[in-house]
Every structure is written in structure tokens, then in C-alpha cells.
Write an enzyme that holds these catalytic residues in place. Structure first.
Site, PDB file in Angstrom:
ATOM      1  N   HIS A  37       0.842  -1.208   0.000  1.00 11.68           N
ATOM      2  CA  HIS A  37       0.000   0.000   0.000  1.00 11.68           C
ATOM      3  C   HIS A  37       0.875   1.256   0.000  1.00 11.68           C
ATOM      4  O   HIS A  37       0.590   2.224  -0.703  1.00 11.68           O
ATOM      5  CB  HIS A  37      -0.875   0.052   1.265  1.00 11.68           C
ATOM      6  CG  HIS A  37      -1.862  -1.057   1.383  1.00 11.68           C
ATOM      7  ND1 HIS A  37      -1.723  -2.093   2.274  1.00 11.68           N
ATOM      8  CD2 HIS A  37      -3.030  -1.286   0.723  1.00 11.68           C
ATOM      9  CE1 HIS A  37      -2.758  -2.906   2.169  1.00 11.68           C
ATOM     10  NE2 HIS A  37      -3.561  -2.457   1.239  1.00 11.68           N
ATOM     11  N   GLY A 147      -2.656  -2.282  -7.097  1.00  7.16           N
ATOM     12  CA  GLY A 147      -1.484  -3.162  -7.025  1.00  7.16           C
ATOM     13  C   GLY A 147      -1.625  -4.318  -8.005  1.00  7.16           C
ATOM     14  O   GLY A 147      -2.706  -4.871  -8.187  1.00  7.16           O
ATOM     15  N   GLN A 153      -8.197  -8.048 -10.596  1.00 12.09           N
ATOM     16  CA  GLN A 153      -8.932  -6.858 -10.147  1.00 12.09           C
ATOM     17  C   GLN A 153      -8.539  -5.640 -11.003  1.00 12.09           C
ATOM     18  O   GLN A 153      -9.408  -4.881 -11.463  1.00 12.09           O
ATOM     19  CB  GLN A 153      -8.616  -6.580  -8.681  1.00 12.09           C
ATOM     20  CG  GLN A 153      -9.068  -5.222  -8.182  1.00 12.09           C
ATOM     21  CD  GLN A 153      -8.937  -5.089  -6.678  1.00 12.09           C
ATOM     22  OE1 GLN A 153      -9.806  -5.521  -5.946  1.00 12.09           O
ATOM     23  NE2 GLN A 153      -7.856  -4.498  -6.212  1.00 12.09           N
ATOM     24  N   SER A 186      -2.523  -8.085   3.194  1.00 14.45           N
ATOM     25  CA  SER A 186      -3.034  -7.903   4.553  1.00 14.45           C
ATOM     26  C   SER A 186      -3.364  -9.255   5.174  1.00 14.45           C
ATOM     27  O   SER A 186      -3.313  -9.417   6.391  1.00 14.45           O
ATOM     28  CB  SER A 186      -4.283  -7.020   4.522  1.00 14.45           C
ATOM     29  OG  SER A 186      -3.971  -5.794   3.898  1.00 14.45           O
TER      30      SER A 186
HETATM   31  O1  PAF Z   1      -7.827  -4.307  -3.370  1.00 18.78           O
HETATM   32  C1  PAF Z   1      -8.569  -3.911  -2.451  1.00 18.78           C
HETATM   33  O2  PAF Z   1      -8.128  -3.622  -1.340  1.00 18.78           O
HETATM   34  C2  PAF Z   1     -10.067  -3.795  -2.710  1.00 18.78           C
HETATM   35  O3  PAF Z   1     -10.511  -4.806  -3.532  1.00 18.78           O
HETATM   36  C3  PAF Z   1     -10.496  -2.417  -3.231  1.00 18.78           C
HETATM   37  C4  PAF Z   1      -9.876  -2.122  -4.593  1.00 18.78           C
HETATM   38  C5  PAF Z   1     -10.087  -1.335  -2.250  1.00 18.78           C
HETATM   39  C6  PAF Z   1     -12.017  -2.346  -3.397  1.00 18.78           C
HETATM   40  O4  PAF Z   1     -12.663  -2.548  -2.173  1.00 18.78           O
END
Ligand code: PAF
Length: 273
Positions: A37, A147, A153, A186
Site C-alpha cells: 500500500h 497493485g 482486479q 493484509s
Molecule cells: O484491493 C482492495 O483492497 C479492494 O478490492 C479495493 C480495490 C479497495 C475495493 O474494495
């Protein structure tokens, strides 16, 4: 750094920068910040005039029996880390702010949302795309940071940006790994020391796949080499291992170690596939 809990608060803080045509960047997150992050935050802060991060553990992307309740949370620590990494505005709404009573609209993700993670976690990408579209509308960033660890995603978000004509640039930042090769997540916090050792089979398998691909075997050899490593991994359950086009040929996998589910991937060299 400002910490804001409401949509109205975000709009207020961003009104002046928007009027001055400042470049706003957004890093959507679910908190429990780690170096992955922080790398996104630092990129956003370096490339944008205003760096915004959102912190929201999105119930809509967790299926029944998944880890919504036990997902790590720690706002004080996260606030401190975000500030140190150059974030100007942290948006940390409660669930009712994002999903008020009567909420009933969602983004339907097509084929890309049904495979790999989508096949194992039905409705997951619908939840991700919906919350990201909301965050994009609330913050209206010029750039959004994701990321590469969640390669599918990022591909889903890129497709949504294109399909729905959202004027947002997508920046996908490389995976950050611990010294032992485990991709930062996490969810690594759930792992007992012995489970962590077993989990290393996943990055090792992906690395073996990458090497087999580079040695001239292409994607078939990559998959076979990775499968061989996972087959002898003790105490792990393979959810899936596959090569898919996720903004480039990608060897992606998910495993379970105890009660923890981990994902990882490696981009295979275009010319070697
Ligand atoms: O990757 C994440 O932490 C989540 O999928 C996101 C992009 C914040 C959406 O809730």
C-alpha cells in the site's frame, strides 16, 4: 493529512483543488497497510498534486463464510502510515455512508469477472467494481492506483474504465514481496509461522513457471512447471493455477493454507510465450 468520514466531507476538501485544476490521485484500499500500500501511496503522492486514499472494508466483495469479520482493522496505525507516505486526504467511511438504506444499484462485470478469482468467489468483482465506481464518483480522480498483486482486479477495473468511459488513468504498480518471496498481503497477518513457510510454495511455483517460460517452453511449460512445485507443496490446497491474459500473459494462482486463502501472480515475458 485530513481524515474524512463522509462523502460530503470529501467533496468539500476537494472543491478548491478541483477549481485550481489540480491533479487528484486516488488509492482505493481496505486498510491494514503494508509496504505494498505504501508504495502505491508514494507513487500517488509523487505523481499527483493531491493524493487521496480510501479505507473501506467493503462487505459487498466478501462472500458468505469469507473473512469479512476477521479482516485486520486498525485506523490509528493506518492513519499514521498513510500520512507518512504522503497521503493528503484519507477517506474512511462507515458502511452506511457507502451503502445507505435502500441501496440497490451495482456494476455487472462480464466474463472477466467469472474466471479465476471470480469463479472461486462468485459476486466478488461485482462488489469490487461497484465500490470502485462509487469511490471514483466521490473523489473524481485523474489517476487511480492499484497493485498488480490483484492482477485480475486491475484488469476488471481497466475494463470498467474503458466500457463506462470514465476519464481516469489506471496505474498498476508492481507486486511488493517480502525477502522470502511471499507477496505482501493484509491476509499474511493470519498466517502462523509454519503456515507462512508452507505458503512459500505459491511464489516458488510462479517463479518456476516464469523460468520454464523463459527457457523457451512458453505458457504450457510455465503452467506445468508451476503445477509440479505446487503438487509437492505440503499442507496447502490449490484453489486454481492458470495462465490468463490479465493485461499480458499472466500465471496466476490461489492456494489455501489452513484457513487463509492467498493469491499471487507473475507476468510471463511477452516474447517468451
Ligand atoms: O484491493 C482492495 O483492497 C479492494 O478490492 C479495493 C480495490 C479497495 C475495493 O474494495
Amino acid at each position: 493529512m485530513k481524515l474524512v468520514r463522509s462523502v460530503a466531507g470529501v467533496r468539500e476538501v476537494l472543491m478548491a483543488p478541483r477549481e485550481e485544476a489540480m491533479r487528484i490521485g486516488l488509492v482505493p484500499t481496505m486498510g491494514a497497510f503494508h509496504e505494498g500500500h505504501l508504495t502505491l501511496f508514494r507513487s500517488c503522492a509523487a505523481e499527483c498534486d493531491v493524493a487521496v486514499a480510501s479505507l473501506f472494508v467493503n462487505p459487498a466483495q466478501f462472500g458468505p463464510g469469507e473473512d469479512l469479520e476477521r479482516y485486520p482493522r486498525g485506523l490509528d496505525r493506518d492513519t499514521h502510515l498513510a500520512e507518512e507516505a504522503g497521503i493528503d486526504l484519507l477517506f474512511a467511511p462507515g458502511a452506511e455512508e457507502i451503502y445507505p438504506p435502500g441501496f440497490q444499484t451495482a456494476v455487472e462485470v462480464g466474463e472477466l469477472g467469472q474466471v479465476l478469482e471470480g469463479a472461486s468467489r462468485p459476486g466478488h468483482f461485482r462488489g469490487v467494481a461497484t465500490v470502485c465506481l462509487k469511490l471514483f464518483n466521490i473523489v473524481q480522480p485523474a489517476v487511480a492506483y492499484f497493485g498488480r498483486k490483484d492482477a485480475q482486479q486491475a484488469a476488471v477495473i481497466g475494463t470498467m474504465l474503458r466500457d463506462l468511459n470514465l476519464p481516469i488513468e489506471l496505474r498498476v504498480i508492481p507486486i511488493v514481496r517480502d525477502a522470502d518471496g511471499l507477496a505482501l498481503s493484509s491476509r499474511n497477518a493470519y498466517l502462523q509461522p509454519d503456515e507462512r513457510r508452507r505458503a512459500l510454495a505459491l511464489p516458488r511455483a510462479l517463479q518456476a513457471g516464469l523460468e520454464a517460460c523463459r527457457a523457451g517452453g512458453g505458457t504450457d511449460a510455465a503452467l506445468a512447471a508451476a503445477q509440479r512445485v505446487l503438487a509437492v507443496g505440503d499442507g496447502i490446497e490449490v484453489d486454481y493455477l492458470a495462465v490468463a491474459d490479465l493485461d499480458g500473459p499472466t500465471l496466476a494462482g490461489a492456494i489455501r493454507v489452513g484457513s487463509t486463502r492467498l493469491i499471487d501472480n507473475v507476468l510471463l515475458d511477452e516474447e517468451a510465450t
